[in-house]
Design a protein around this motif. Sequence first.
Motif, PDB file in Angstrom:
ATOM      1  N   ALA A 151     -74.526  30.822 -12.153  1.00  0.00           N
ATOM      2  CA  ALA A 151     -74.080  31.488 -11.107  1.00  0.00           C
ATOM      3  C   ALA A 151     -72.439  30.786 -10.872  1.00  0.00           C
ATOM      4  O   ALA A 151     -71.860  31.463 -10.488  1.00  0.00           O
ATOM      5  CB  ALA A 151     -74.998  31.488  -9.825  1.00  0.00           C
ATOM      6  N   LEU A 152     -72.420  29.666 -11.155  1.00  0.00           N
ATOM      7  CA  LEU A 152     -71.316  28.976 -10.876  1.00  0.00           C
ATOM      8  C   LEU A 152     -70.427  28.614 -12.136  1.00  0.00           C
ATOM      9  O   LEU A 152     -69.482  27.733 -11.949  1.00  0.00           O
ATOM     10  CB  LEU A 152     -71.633  27.426 -10.210  1.00  0.00           C
ATOM     11  CG  LEU A 152     -72.404  27.725  -8.865  1.00  0.00           C
ATOM     12  CD1 LEU A 152     -73.037  26.464  -8.368  1.00  0.00           C
ATOM     13  CD2 LEU A 152     -71.439  28.386  -7.803  1.00  0.00           C
ATOM     14  N   GLY A 153     -70.892  29.146 -13.406  1.00  0.00           N
ATOM     15  CA  GLY A 153     -70.106  28.878 -14.515  1.00  0.00           C
ATOM     16  C   GLY A 153     -70.138  27.669 -15.043  1.00  0.00           C
ATOM     17  O   GLY A 153     -69.269  26.915 -15.685  1.00  0.00           O
ATOM     18  N   LEU A 154     -71.308  26.704 -14.718  1.00  0.00           N
ATOM     19  CA  LEU A 154     -71.542  25.564 -15.177  1.00  0.00           C
ATOM     20  C   LEU A 154     -72.498  25.352 -16.388  1.00  0.00           C
ATOM     21  O   LEU A 154     -73.213  26.477 -16.904  1.00  0.00           O
ATOM     22  CB  LEU A 154     -71.945  24.621 -14.189  1.00  0.00           C
ATOM     23  CG  LEU A 154     -71.056  24.667 -12.859  1.00  0.00           C
ATOM     24  CD1 LEU A 154     -71.772  23.610 -11.930  1.00  0.00           C
ATOM     25  CD2 LEU A 154     -69.852  23.660 -13.501  1.00  0.00           C
ATOM     26  N   GLY A 155     -72.848  24.288 -16.961  1.00  0.00           N
ATOM     27  CA  GLY A 155     -73.800  24.182 -17.955  1.00  0.00           C
ATOM     28  C   GLY A 155     -73.222  24.817 -19.406  1.00  0.00           C
ATOM     29  O   GLY A 155     -72.073  24.513 -19.737  1.00  0.00           O
ATOM     30  N   GLY A 156     -74.200  25.433 -20.028  1.00  0.00           N
ATOM     31  CA  GLY A 156     -73.458  26.032 -21.139  1.00  0.00           C
ATOM     32  C   GLY A 156     -73.585  25.010 -22.368  1.00  0.00           C
ATOM     33  O   GLY A 156     -73.563  24.015 -22.291  1.00  0.00           O
ATOM     34  N   ASP A 157     -73.379  25.677 -23.676  1.00  0.00           N
ATOM     35  CA  ASP A 157     -73.221  24.722 -24.877  1.00  0.00           C
ATOM     36  C   ASP A 157     -74.677  23.827 -24.923  1.00  0.00           C
ATOM     37  O   ASP A 157     -74.710  22.702 -25.289  1.00  0.00           O
ATOM     38  CB  ASP A 157     -71.984  23.823 -25.043  1.00  0.00           C
ATOM     39  CG  ASP A 157     -71.848  23.803 -26.434  1.00  0.00           C
ATOM     40  OD1 ASP A 157     -72.421  24.481 -27.412  1.00  0.00           O
ATOM     41  OD2 ASP A 157     -70.865  22.955 -26.663  1.00  0.00           O
ATOM     42  N   ILE A 158     -75.716  24.559 -24.582  1.00  0.00           N
ATOM     43  CA  ILE A 158     -77.162  23.886 -24.724  1.00  0.00           C
ATOM     44  C   ILE A 158     -77.911  23.841 -25.994  1.00  0.00           C
ATOM     45  O   ILE A 158     -77.860  25.444 -26.557  1.00  0.00           O
ATOM     46  CB  ILE A 158     -78.164  24.196 -23.564  1.00  0.00           C
ATOM     47  CG1 ILE A 158     -77.428  23.723 -22.300  1.00  0.00           C
ATOM     48  CG2 ILE A 158     -79.342  23.728 -23.784  1.00  0.00           C
ATOM     49  CD1 ILE A 158     -77.349  22.468 -22.092  1.00  0.00           C
TER      50      ILE A 158
END
Length: 383
Positions: A151-158
């Motif tokens: 929702a906040l455009g965080l994380g990614g590339d997991i």
Amino acid sequence: MERFDVAVVGAGPAGSMTAYRLARAGARVLLIDKARFPRDKPCGGGLTLRAVRELPYSVDAVVEDVVTRVTCRLRYGWSFEREGKTALCLMTQRRRLDHYLVERAQEAGVEFRDGARVDVQSDARLHVDGAVANVEALVGADGANGITAKALGLGGDIVPGVALEGNVRHGVVPRELYSGRMVIELAILPGGYGWIFPKGDHVNVGVGGWASEGPRLRERLRELCLAYGVDPTEVTDLRGHRLPLRRPSTKLARGRALLVGDAAGLVDPVSGDGIYEAFVSARLVAEAIVAGAVESYEPALRAQLDPIASAGWGAKVALDRFPRAVFAVMRLPVTWRALEKVITGEVHDPGSTKGVERRAMRLIEALARRAGDPGRAYRTAAA
């Protein structure tokens, strides 16, 4: 409309400890979870001594066994056993541990809402069961499958891993066989291992590895059980879960929004354990918010955890590519002394060992380099 200094979405170890530390510092904190507590959670349920060192209070009330011995075995063949100078790991169950941590947070003044529907609007606003709550900071602690990061455009590339576990009651397995002892069965599937962990009235058995191993986990767990004389039909409470492994480019904070624990991919690559990382991230995020310097969180977290992630990725690929060589190094008494110091928190990471212990760690690092060593990306990012 409600107002809080901080909202924490997710009441696992990372979320509850974040909320506890913030409330103790005087913040008005809302802790939210979609599940009703107490609730079960897929996890081996081990607290290494380095994780325990991060706790501001005792968890003895929910400890079911204390591991002092480790048996390591390679593909159901060669094995060795080592005894710790002190306790190595405290065994609990996530249902009990998480509920206990939530209760300590509530005692500190945290407002806890379980069974709640959450809609994250921004880093300053969310809807909780349809009501608007405005906050000064928002912490995503809702795990690998949570909504906050997306929702906040965080994380990614997991990089995803997977695990499957279940329980075998005492009686089917003799209590005395595993009391005080954990078993690690190495290299029985790519990217992971199998385990047997002692608990109060049962043992926890499981296997984990790369996400591509998902379709084969049931068969790998069956093989593990048969190798240790356990009837696979006696395994109960089977549950699978994802293991989110971050890369150096994973975004952990933006504006007033920050991620902790599994939501940030803070899982040790080689062990699959994330509770130590959960507690570290909780401490650092609370310090950053209390200081009014949320921008300091991500650099502080990377400085603390990137050396561990780097060593873990290196060991993981080395074990996949050269299992016999890695196992031979692990059998050396000097290697055990180094690993014991990391597990208990006497040293921060394998690279912080000294003397002959450091030389043993360099042998594994050399094998990691030959295998491609994805851990070097963390060292480059920190440079």
